[in-house]
Each structure stands twice: as C-alpha cells, then as structure tokens.
Write a protein that holds these residues in place. Structure first.
Motif, PDB file in Angstrom:
ATOM      1  N   THR A 162     -25.116-112.894 -67.303  1.00  0.00           N
ATOM      2  CA  THR A 162     -25.235-111.439 -67.315  1.00  0.00           C
ATOM      3  C   THR A 162     -25.245-110.903 -68.740  1.00  0.00           C
ATOM      4  OG1 THR A 162     -23.990-111.450 -65.234  1.00  0.00           O
ATOM      5  CG2 THR A 162     -24.321-109.322 -66.288  1.00  0.00           C
ATOM      6  N   ALA A 163     -24.415-111.496 -69.589  1.00  0.00           N
ATOM      7  CA  ALA A 163     -24.380-111.080 -70.993  1.00  0.00           C
ATOM      8  C   ALA A 163     -25.721-111.338 -71.674  1.00  0.00           C
ATOM      9  CB  ALA A 163     -23.264-111.823 -71.729  1.00  0.00           C
ATOM     10  N   LYS A 164     -26.364-112.441 -71.335  1.00  0.00           N
ATOM     11  CA  LYS A 164     -27.673-112.742 -71.923  1.00  0.00           C
ATOM     12  C   LYS A 164     -28.696-111.663 -71.561  1.00  0.00           C
ATOM     13  CE  LYS A 164     -31.156-116.375 -72.431  1.00  0.00           C
ATOM     14  NZ  LYS A 164     -31.113-116.257 -73.898  1.00  0.00           N
ATOM     15  N   LEU A 165     -28.634-111.195 -70.318  1.00  0.00           N
ATOM     16  CA  LEU A 165     -29.555-110.154 -69.880  1.00  0.00           C
ATOM     17  C   LEU A 165     -29.257-108.819 -70.559  1.00  0.00           C
ATOM     18  CD1 LEU A 165     -31.827-109.253 -67.917  1.00  0.00           C
ATOM     19  CD2 LEU A 165     -30.017-108.740 -66.262  1.00  0.00           C
ATOM     20  N   ASP A 284     -20.210-109.434 -56.406  1.00  0.00           N
ATOM     21  CA  ASP A 284     -19.006-110.254 -56.326  1.00  0.00           C
ATOM     22  C   ASP A 284     -19.192-111.539 -55.538  1.00  0.00           C
ATOM     23  OD1 ASP A 284     -18.935-109.143 -53.703  1.00  0.00           O
ATOM     24  OD2 ASP A 284     -17.554-107.580 -54.337  1.00  0.00           O
ATOM     25  N   PHE A 285     -19.896-111.474 -54.388  1.00  0.00           N
ATOM     26  CA  PHE A 285     -19.977-112.678 -53.573  1.00  0.00           C
ATOM     27  C   PHE A 285     -20.901-113.739 -54.178  1.00  0.00           C
ATOM     28  CE2 PHE A 285     -23.226-109.910 -51.512  1.00  0.00           C
ATOM     29  CZ  PHE A 285     -24.329-110.748 -51.551  1.00  0.00           C
ATOM     30  N   VAL A 286     -21.656-113.362 -55.208  1.00  0.00           N
ATOM     31  CA  VAL A 286     -22.458-114.350 -55.929  1.00  0.00           C
ATOM     32  C   VAL A 286     -21.638-114.966 -57.054  1.00  0.00           C
ATOM     33  CG1 VAL A 286     -24.535-114.746 -57.307  1.00  0.00           C
ATOM     34  CG2 VAL A 286     -24.612-113.163 -55.372  1.00  0.00           C
ATOM     35  N   ALA A 319     -29.281-114.840 -62.175  1.00  0.00           N
ATOM     36  CA  ALA A 319     -30.528-114.522 -62.873  1.00  0.00           C
ATOM     37  C   ALA A 319     -31.631-114.185 -61.865  1.00  0.00           C
ATOM     38  CB  ALA A 319     -30.944-115.694 -63.760  1.00  0.00           C
ATOM     39  N   GLU A 320     -31.692-114.943 -60.776  1.00  0.00           N
ATOM     40  CA  GLU A 320     -32.660-114.665 -59.713  1.00  0.00           C
ATOM     41  C   GLU A 320     -32.396-113.299 -59.080  1.00  0.00           C
ATOM     42  OE1 GLU A 320     -33.876-116.472 -55.307  1.00  0.00           O
ATOM     43  OE2 GLU A 320     -32.645-117.663 -56.681  1.00  0.00           O
ATOM     44  N   THR A 321     -31.114-112.985 -58.882  1.00  0.00           N
ATOM     45  CA  THR A 321     -30.737-111.696 -58.293  1.00  0.00           C
ATOM     46  C   THR A 321     -31.159-110.536 -59.182  1.00  0.00           C
ATOM     47  OG1 THR A 321     -28.833-112.714 -57.182  1.00  0.00           O
ATOM     48  CG2 THR A 321     -28.787-110.327 -57.459  1.00  0.00           C
ATOM     49  N   TYR A 322     -30.897-110.659 -60.487  1.00  0.00           N
ATOM     50  CA  TYR A 322     -31.258-109.583 -61.411  1.00  0.00           C
ATOM     51  C   TYR A 322     -32.779-109.413 -61.490  1.00  0.00           C
ATOM     52  CZ  TYR A 322     -26.397-110.047 -62.986  1.00  0.00           C
ATOM     53  OH  TYR A 322     -25.025-110.107 -63.044  1.00  0.00           O
ATOM     54  N   ALA A 323     -33.503-110.526 -61.453  1.00  0.00           N
ATOM     55  CA  ALA A 323     -34.964-110.450 -61.508  1.00  0.00           C
ATOM     56  C   ALA A 323     -35.511-109.735 -60.278  1.00  0.00           C
ATOM     57  CB  ALA A 323     -35.555-111.852 -61.620  1.00  0.00           C
ATOM     58  N   GLU A 324     -34.941-110.037 -59.105  1.00  0.00           N
ATOM     59  CA  GLU A 324     -35.386-109.371 -57.884  1.00  0.00           C
ATOM     60  C   GLU A 324     -35.025-107.893 -57.916  1.00  0.00           C
ATOM     61  OE1 GLU A 324     -34.717-109.535 -53.054  1.00  0.00           O
ATOM     62  OE2 GLU A 324     -35.053-111.354 -54.206  1.00  0.00           O
ATOM     63  N   VAL A 330     -34.253-102.026 -57.135  1.00  0.00           N
ATOM     64  CA  VAL A 330     -33.033-101.827 -56.361  1.00  0.00           C
ATOM     65  C   VAL A 330     -31.851-102.265 -57.217  1.00  0.00           C
ATOM     66  CG1 VAL A 330     -34.171-102.154 -54.129  1.00  0.00           C
ATOM     67  CG2 VAL A 330     -33.174-104.130 -55.301  1.00  0.00           C
ATOM     68  N   THR A 331     -30.652-101.969 -56.769  1.00  0.00           N
ATOM     69  CA  THR A 331     -29.472-102.396 -57.502  1.00  0.00           C
ATOM     70  C   THR A 331     -29.267-103.904 -57.344  1.00  0.00           C
ATOM     71  OG1 THR A 331     -27.926-102.147 -55.660  1.00  0.00           O
ATOM     72  CG2 THR A 331     -28.375-100.180 -56.988  1.00  0.00           C
ATOM     73  N   PRO A 332     -28.539-104.549 -58.266  1.00  0.00           N
ATOM     74  CA  PRO A 332     -28.222-105.965 -58.097  1.00  0.00           C
ATOM     75  C   PRO A 332     -27.472-106.250 -56.797  1.00  0.00           C
ATOM     76  CG  PRO A 332     -27.806-105.304 -60.351  1.00  0.00           C
ATOM     77  CD  PRO A 332     -28.113-104.044 -59.593  1.00  0.00           C
ATOM     78  N   ALA A 333     -26.660-105.311 -56.347  1.00  0.00           N
ATOM     79  CA  ALA A 333     -25.933-105.509 -55.086  1.00  0.00           C
ATOM     80  C   ALA A 333     -26.904-105.597 -53.919  1.00  0.00           C
ATOM     81  CB  ALA A 333     -24.931-104.374 -54.871  1.00  0.00           C
ATOM     82  N   GLU A 334     -27.908-104.717 -53.905  1.00  0.00           N
ATOM     83  CA  GLU A 334     -28.909-104.745 -52.840  1.00  0.00           C
ATOM     84  C   GLU A 334     -29.746-106.016 -52.925  1.00  0.00           C
ATOM     85  OE1 GLU A 334     -31.413-103.862 -49.674  1.00  0.00           O
ATOM     86  OE2 GLU A 334     -29.467-102.984 -50.214  1.00  0.00           O
ATOM     87  N   ALA A 335     -30.096-106.423 -54.137  1.00  0.00           N
ATOM     88  CA  ALA A 335     -30.869-107.651 -54.301  1.00  0.00           C
ATOM     89  C   ALA A 335     -30.080-108.864 -53.819  1.00  0.00           C
ATOM     90  CB  ALA A 335     -31.260-107.819 -55.769  1.00  0.00           C
ATOM     91  N   ALA A 336     -28.775-108.882 -54.087  1.00  0.00           N
ATOM     92  CA  ALA A 336     -27.930-109.998 -53.635  1.00  0.00           C
ATOM     93  C   ALA A 336     -27.850-110.033 -52.114  1.00  0.00           C
ATOM     94  CB  ALA A 336     -26.535-109.875 -54.236  1.00  0.00           C
ATOM     95  N   ASP A 337     -27.733-108.868 -51.494  1.00  0.00           N
ATOM     96  CA  ASP A 337     -27.724-108.801 -50.027  1.00  0.00           C
ATOM     97  C   ASP A 337     -29.024-109.366 -49.463  1.00  0.00           C
ATOM     98  OD1 ASP A 337     -25.221-107.693 -49.923  1.00  0.00           O
ATOM     99  OD2 ASP A 337     -25.899-105.648 -49.553  1.00  0.00           O
ATOM    100  N   ARG A 338     -30.145-108.995 -50.080  1.00  0.00           N
ATOM    101  CA  ARG A 338     -31.436-109.481 -49.603  1.00  0.00           C
ATOM    102  C   ARG A 338     -31.535-111.000 -49.725  1.00  0.00           C
ATOM    103  NH1 ARG A 338     -36.022-105.216 -51.916  1.00  0.00           N
ATOM    104  NH2 ARG A 338     -35.139-103.302 -50.982  1.00  0.00           N
ATOM    105  N   LEU A 339     -31.036-111.529 -50.849  1.00  0.00           N
ATOM    106  CA  LEU A 339     -31.047-112.982 -51.047  1.00  0.00           C
ATOM    107  C   LEU A 339     -30.241-113.680 -49.962  1.00  0.00           C
ATOM    108  CD1 LEU A 339     -31.456-115.629 -52.677  1.00  0.00           C
ATOM    109  CD2 LEU A 339     -29.454-114.959 -54.042  1.00  0.00           C
TER     110      LEU A 339
END
Length: 362
Positions: A162-165, A284-286, A319-324, A330-339
């Motif tokens: 996350t820091a890299k991004l 969090d769950f990721v 990284a995949e979550t942030y890219a999506e 969408v927010t990272p939380a929504e992207a994580a839910d989708r994943l």
C-alpha cells in the motif's frame, strides 16, 4: 432488524446456540458459508454484555472469515465461535470441552482454533471432545504466538504494498505509524515495524503494554482516545472492530489505514468517506488474512518457510484489489468484496488430506 432477519439477509448456513448447564457454557457458533470447503474460524472468549451482542459478533466475524478465506484463495469457508466469559474463569476447561461436543455434532462443517481470549490450553480442552480443532499444543499454531505473528507478517507485507502505491516506495523506514492495540498481533506488528526503522506511536488500554513498547521499540505513547487524531503516515487498527465511523474518520490525519482488526468499518458507507478524504484503506479481510492462511497451511502439511511465502502473497492480492478499484472507480473495500464474491463462485481445490467425511481430522 431482528437477529433472524440478519441471518437470512446475509446468507448464513447454520447458527447454533450452545448451552450446557452442567458446565455453564454459553456460546454461539455461526457458519456463514461452506461453498468452498468446511468453515474455518477461531473461537473468541469475551465478556459480552448480553447474548445478543455475542450472537451478532459471531455473525460479523463468521461472514468476514468467509470473505477472508475466499480472497486468499483458500479451500475453506467462514465460521466463528464465541464463548461468553473471561480468560482464567474457573470452569473454562469444562466449558471448552462442552463446546467441543457441539462442534463434533456439526460433523466437520466447522473447524475452530484460537482467537481473542483463547489459547492452546482451551483448544486442548476442545480436542478432548472433537478432532475438528487446530492450534492445539504441539502444533505450529499452538507454539508461541505463531498465528498472531503470521497475521502481523501479512499486515506488514500489505502495508508495504500500500505504501508503494501511495508514497511511491514500499520502504517503511522513517515512516510514522500509529498502532492502535498492543495485543498479540499488534505487539508482533510493532516488532516488525521497529526492525524496518519506522517511527511508532502506540495506544492500548493496558498501560503496562504501552510502557513496554516505549522501552523496547522507542515508541511514543498516546492516550487511547487520542490515537485517531495523531498525525501519521499510516494508522494501523489492531484492536476491536467498528472503529472507523463518522466521528473518527473526521479526526484522522493519515494517508493509509492498514491494520489487523476485523470489521474495521462501522458501516459500508464509511469506505466511501475514507475514499473522499484521500485515505487509502487496505480492506481488513485481505490484509489480516495471515492467520487463516497459516492455519490452512498447517492443515495441508506445509512448514514455516512455505507458510511465510504464502502469507507474503497478501501484498499481491492487495495490489490486485487496488488496481480493480481504480479501473472500476470504486473504493478498495468494494473491490475486495467483488474479488471475494468471484472466488466464492469458483470451485476450490480440496484441502490437504481428507477423511471419510470429507474433512481433515487434526
């Protein structure tokens, strides 16, 4: 909304009230999903104010475990057990032995292990009644603070990604990181961060733990009710859930939130509020999946080296979550839910070695 309506809305498969009068056990087992395999999730021991609070905590945690296991690509579903009580209470040994009998009746659909308030000692008591238990004495999960250490290891791996991004570099040296909660995971995380050269700010209700962190990690102490407003690069919630809400989000002075606590968002809409404030939230769950990855690895026969390698993959998942999130706006939380939901629709490989009932006996 009633408890039963919530169970139906969120798609729970089973919900068990465990009441054993002889041992005075009061507990709940929530099985959210077994779509990808048997439900895996620890057992929490906590002095809940009432049974409804305990039941709802089991539900929230079980659902989170489903998404956590799915996002990590594990062949397990999500479940959780909560026991009403306190560590060290007289009679806990008999209570956990009774809990084991309830777990045995589930015929392998739920595997338990350590969580907040429990240790290998309680899991040994469960083992006397059922084989569907991990983190017992002699296992990797029952050796020292292995599960907590792997959770912290996953958090720091995700923190670097996350820091890299956000900052353009994964280096944490010189970064100011505020850690809320110095339990097993929070303490292990501070140890990793200190080795990385980060500047630590810490809070905990246990003053002795704060004093120890100041002495060992040169951390700066701050009152528990001031941790949200401290200026830092990364805020790391490592205590209880539900701490990110309309009040606390307004106080935050950080660029990243990355911690081990479960269910950090008090409500789904708070992910959008963080996004609008320009704060990158590591779902969090990721990021906190290191513990369940380690447990799954042990069930499947992996050793410490391979387990660490598997936990490090959390960085790639984030990284995949942030890219999506960026691609779909969408927010990272929504992207994580989708994943996680995509993974729940795919068939998982079977876990390790199975017995005649389709579940590994440990």
């Amino acid at each position: 909304m009633t408890l039963w309506a919530e169970l139906d809305r969120d798609g729970f498969e089973q919900f068990v009230w465990c009441r054993d009068r002889e041992s005075d056990l009061q507990a709940f087992i929530a099985i959210h999903s077994t779509a990808r395999g048997p439900a895996l999730g620890g057992c929490r021991l906590w002095p809940y104010t009432n049974q409804e609070d305990a039941a709802r905590d089991a539900m929230r945690l079980a659902r989170s475990m489903t998404y956590k296991a799915a996002a990590a690509g594990l062949p397990y579903g999500g479940g959780k057990a909560v026991v009403v009580g306190r560590p060290g209470d007289a009679g806990n040994d008999r209570r956990f032995e009774a809990l084991g009998r309830f777990i045995e009746r589930l015929n392998g659909s739920y595997l338990t292990g350590v969580d907040v308030g429990t240790t290998p000692y309680e899991m040994d008591a469960v083992l006397r009644s059922t084989g569907y238990v991990t983190d017992t004495t002699g296992s990797m999960g029952g050796s020292g603070d292995w599960t907590a250490d792997m959770t912290a290891y996953g958090v720091i791996s995700g923190m670097k990604a996350t820091a890299k991004l956000v900052f353009g570099s994964s280096r944490l040296q010189g970064r100011t990181i505020a850690v809320q909660g110095l339990g097993k995971v929070g303490w292990a995380l501070c140890r990793y961060l200190h080795r990385e050269g980060a500047r630590l700010i810490v809070s905990d209700l246990n003053v002795r733990l704060v004093e120890r962190a100041v002495a060992e990690y040169r951390a700066m102490p701050i009152a528990a009710d001031r941790i949200y407003e401290v200026s830092c690069d990364i805020f790391s919630p490592c205590a209880m859930g539900g701490i990110l809400n309309e009040t606390t989000i307004r106080l935050l002075q950080c660029r990243i939130i990355a911690g081990s606590a479960n269910n950090q968002l008090a409500a789904p809409e708070h992910a959008e509020q963080l996004w609008q404030r320009g704060i990158m939230y590591a779902p969090d769950f990721v990021i906190n999946a290191g513990g369940i990855i380690a447990t799954a690895a042990e069930l499947e026969g992996d050793g410490p080296f391979r387990t660490r390698s598997r936990v490090r993959r959390i960085a790639g998942t984030l990284a995949e979550t942030y890219a999506e999130a960026e691609a779909a706006d969408v927010t990272p939380a929504e992207a994580a839910d989708r994943l996680a939901e995509r993974m729940l629709r795919t068939e998982a490989d079977p876990p390790g070695t199975n017995d005649s009932r389709g579940t590994r006996r440990v």
